[in-house]
Motif scaffolding. Sequence first.
Motif, PDB file in Angstrom:
ATOM      1  N   ALA A   1       4.991-114.375 -20.054  1.00 26.19           N
ATOM      2  CA  ALA A   1       4.320-115.490 -20.722  1.00 26.19           C
ATOM      3  C   ALA A   1       3.023-115.031 -21.390  1.00 26.19           C
ATOM      4  CB  ALA A   1       4.022-116.599 -19.712  1.00 26.19           C
ATOM      5  N   ASP A   2       2.270-114.148 -20.713  1.00 20.96           N
ATOM      6  CA  ASP A   2       1.016-113.651 -21.289  1.00 20.96           C
ATOM      7  C   ASP A   2       1.268-112.910 -22.601  1.00 20.96           C
ATOM      8  OD1 ASP A   2      -0.544-114.705 -19.312  1.00 20.96           O
ATOM      9  OD2 ASP A   2      -0.611-112.860 -18.101  1.00 20.96           O
ATOM     10  N   ASP A   3       2.325-112.127 -22.655  1.00 18.52           N
ATOM     11  CA  ASP A   3       2.653-111.385 -23.882  1.00 18.52           C
ATOM     12  C   ASP A   3       2.938-112.338 -25.044  1.00 18.52           C
ATOM     13  OD1 ASP A   3       2.356-108.988 -22.597  1.00 18.52           O
ATOM     14  OD2 ASP A   3       4.500-108.676 -22.236  1.00 18.52           O
ATOM     15  N   LEU A   4       3.621-113.426 -24.759  1.00 21.04           N
ATOM     16  CA  LEU A   4       3.936-114.394 -25.813  1.00 21.04           C
ATOM     17  C   LEU A   4       2.674-115.128 -26.283  1.00 21.04           C
ATOM     18  CD1 LEU A   4       7.288-115.946 -24.476  1.00 21.04           C
ATOM     19  CD2 LEU A   4       7.001-114.315 -26.346  1.00 21.04           C
ATOM     20  N   VAL A   5       1.772-115.382 -25.347  1.00 21.28           N
ATOM     21  CA  VAL A   5       0.506-116.023 -25.719  1.00 21.28           C
ATOM     22  C   VAL A   5      -0.314-115.074 -26.591  1.00 21.28           C
ATOM     23  CG1 VAL A   5      -1.715-116.874 -24.858  1.00 21.28           C
ATOM     24  CG2 VAL A   5       0.418-117.533 -23.698  1.00 21.28           C
ATOM     25  N   GLU A   6      -0.345-113.808 -26.205  1.00 20.76           N
ATOM     26  CA  GLU A   6      -1.097-112.800 -26.963  1.00 20.76           C
ATOM     27  C   GLU A   6      -0.526-112.624 -28.363  1.00 20.76           C
ATOM     28  OE1 GLU A   6      -2.302-108.065 -26.551  1.00 20.76           O
ATOM     29  OE2 GLU A   6      -1.621-109.192 -24.802  1.00 20.76           O
ATOM     30  N   GLU A   7       0.775-112.755 -28.483  1.00 21.52           N
ATOM     31  CA  GLU A   7       1.427-112.624 -29.797  1.00 21.52           C
ATOM     32  C   GLU A   7       1.326-113.917 -30.601  1.00 21.52           C
ATOM     33  OE1 GLU A   7       5.404-111.524 -28.870  1.00 21.52           O
ATOM     34  OE2 GLU A   7       4.851-109.605 -27.954  1.00 21.52           O
ATOM     35  N   GLU A   8       0.671-114.931 -30.019  1.00 18.34           N
ATOM     36  CA  GLU A   8       0.486-116.232 -30.658  1.00 18.34           C
ATOM     37  C   GLU A   8       1.813-116.928 -30.951  1.00 18.34           C
ATOM     38  OE1 GLU A   8      -1.968-115.772 -34.072  1.00 18.34           O
ATOM     39  OE2 GLU A   8      -3.749-115.230 -32.916  1.00 18.34           O
ATOM     40  N   VAL A   9       2.784-116.640 -30.107  1.00 15.55           N
ATOM     41  CA  VAL A   9       4.079-117.312 -30.194  1.00 15.55           C
ATOM     42  C   VAL A   9       4.081-118.535 -29.288  1.00 15.55           C
ATOM     43  CG1 VAL A   9       6.557-117.084 -29.727  1.00 15.55           C
ATOM     44  CG2 VAL A   9       5.293-115.165 -30.741  1.00 15.55           C
ATOM     45  N   LEU A  10       3.397-118.404 -28.138  1.00 13.58           N
ATOM     46  CA  LEU A  10       3.322-119.474 -27.150  1.00 13.58           C
ATOM     47  C   LEU A  10       1.872-119.963 -27.036  1.00 13.58           C
ATOM     48  CD1 LEU A  10       4.725-121.069 -24.796  1.00 13.58           C
ATOM     49  CD2 LEU A  10       3.998-119.183 -23.297  1.00 13.58           C
ATOM     50  N   PRO A  11       1.629-121.261 -27.212  1.00 12.36           N
ATOM     51  CA  PRO A  11       0.262-121.790 -27.041  1.00 12.36           C
ATOM     52  C   PRO A  11      -0.189-121.629 -25.589  1.00 12.36           C
ATOM     53  CG  PRO A  11       1.633-123.342 -28.271  1.00 12.36           C
ATOM     54  CD  PRO A  11       2.552-122.290 -27.715  1.00 12.36           C
ATOM     55  N   GLU A  12      -1.472-121.403 -25.393  1.00 15.08           N
ATOM     56  CA  GLU A  12      -2.025-121.196 -24.050  1.00 15.08           C
ATOM     57  C   GLU A  12      -1.747-122.389 -23.141  1.00 15.08           C
ATOM     58  OE1 GLU A  12      -3.723-119.482 -20.894  1.00 15.08           O
ATOM     59  OE2 GLU A  12      -3.784-118.442 -22.836  1.00 15.08           O
ATOM     60  N   ASP A  13      -1.847-123.595 -23.689  1.00 12.97           N
ATOM     61  CA  ASP A  13      -1.659-124.783 -22.855  1.00 12.97           C
ATOM     62  C   ASP A  13      -0.187-125.051 -22.517  1.00 12.97           C
ATOM     63  OD1 ASP A  13      -0.806-125.505 -25.333  1.00 12.97           O
ATOM     64  OD2 ASP A  13      -2.098-127.270 -25.526  1.00 12.97           O
ATOM     65  N   GLU A  14       0.731-124.256 -23.077  1.00  5.95           N
ATOM     66  CA  GLU A  14       2.160-124.391 -22.773  1.00  5.95           C
ATOM     67  C   GLU A  14       2.632-123.320 -21.794  1.00  5.95           C
ATOM     68  OE1 GLU A  14       4.778-126.364 -23.779  1.00  5.95           O
ATOM     69  OE2 GLU A  14       3.462-127.777 -24.818  1.00  5.95           O
ATOM     70  N   LYS A  15       1.726-122.456 -21.388  1.00  5.36           N
ATOM     71  CA  LYS A  15       2.110-121.298 -20.584  1.00  5.36           C
ATOM     72  C   LYS A  15       2.791-121.686 -19.273  1.00  5.36           C
ATOM     73  CE  LYS A  15       0.081-117.334 -18.181  1.00  5.36           C
ATOM     74  NZ  LYS A  15      -1.164-116.557 -17.930  1.00  5.36           N
ATOM     75  N   GLU A  16       2.201-122.602 -18.508  1.00  7.59           N
ATOM     76  CA  GLU A  16       2.765-122.971 -17.205  1.00  7.59           C
ATOM     77  C   GLU A  16       4.107-123.692 -17.363  1.00  7.59           C
ATOM     78  OE1 GLU A  16       1.690-121.969 -14.272  1.00  7.59           O
ATOM     79  OE2 GLU A  16       0.184-120.838 -15.400  1.00  7.59           O
ATOM     80  N   LYS A  17       4.175-124.559 -18.368  1.00 12.71           N
ATOM     81  CA  LYS A  17       5.451-125.243 -18.623  1.00 12.71           C
ATOM     82  C   LYS A  17       6.546-124.237 -18.993  1.00 12.71           C
ATOM     83  CE  LYS A  17       3.569-129.641 -20.312  1.00 12.71           C
ATOM     84  NZ  LYS A  17       3.507-130.565 -21.479  1.00 12.71           N
TER      85      LYS A  17
END
Length: 347
Positions: A255-271
């Motif tokens: 999940a962190d990698d996707l957030v870093e790549e700006e594919v996944l929003p930070e506030d969607e990480k846990e979901k």
Amino acid sequence: MARPRGKKRTAAQAAADESSKPEAVAAESSKHKAAVKEPAVRGRDKRVKAEAEDFPEKRNLEDLWLSAFPVGTEWENIDKIKEFNWNFQNLEKALEQGGVLYGKTVYVFASTESQRLDVNGESKIVLIPVVVAVDCPFPPSDKIGITSVQREKKEIVPMKAMKMAWVPYVPLKDRLRRIDSLKTKIFTLGCTQRRCVLKHLDIERVKKFDYCLPYYMPLNPPDEKYDTVVDIIYPLEPPIVCDFDWDLDDYECFADDLVEEEVLPEDEKEKFKMFVKERVRERKIELKQAKEARKKAIDDMDPKKKEAFENIKFYKFYPVKTPDTPDLSNVKAKFINRYYRDAHYLM
């Protein structure tokens, strides 16, 4: 009183009078018919010869590959198969006397592969028809798989649900014989869905045809390296489409990698993490159920059918090289699909 003198007949009158006799008329008519008939026969012979040269005699199994429905090919792309004059004489020779499949019962299905090829010096995406011949005295399956990276769920449904079935193939030389007297050993996977009706079907139903794959359940379980990977389609705009391997990937790092790549929003990480964990749980349940179903199917299988499946062979055919078609020598692969896996023989 002097008797009237008769008039002398001219040569023309004499000829006319002579020709008016029934015998003369018949003779003249015969001569005329013969004169007309002879050049007509000669002209027809020349025409038939010319047509024979323009349209060479068809090979006995020439349309076999076309008789198999290209499973999993998008409807709008099916006509692209005819962009080139593909030739499957390797398939024909394999089934003819002296070939590796001669006299055997075979089940034939087709599919397509998109490849970038050199076409007359230009790089172009080409839709290549591919044919698989299954050497087995029994149908390899009566089911179809419906799967793609765009679909979260994978389905295994009866062929008839998608209007598909194994259809006897009749070679050209046998097509004038009575159907009930034929004893063909070649069957193709056909589809009776008419394209003209598609516009009346809902999009989901039409798309199912695009995602169809010939299904086969091997007696031996597939390679376990495929059993730890789950397809993820996370509902965002645009959706996140990726693979997660629960043996190699860590939920947090993934999940962190996707957030870093700006594919996944930070506030969607846990979901997202919860979504992936749920998909992994579902996949593990699917694998367990599939393992139990395979064991039950094998235990209940007829001994003759089980023996046939133990000796089943897959032959994958690509078109042969001709002056009219691009070179395929660098794109041939044994892989058939996720169910059949690799072919035993690449032709």
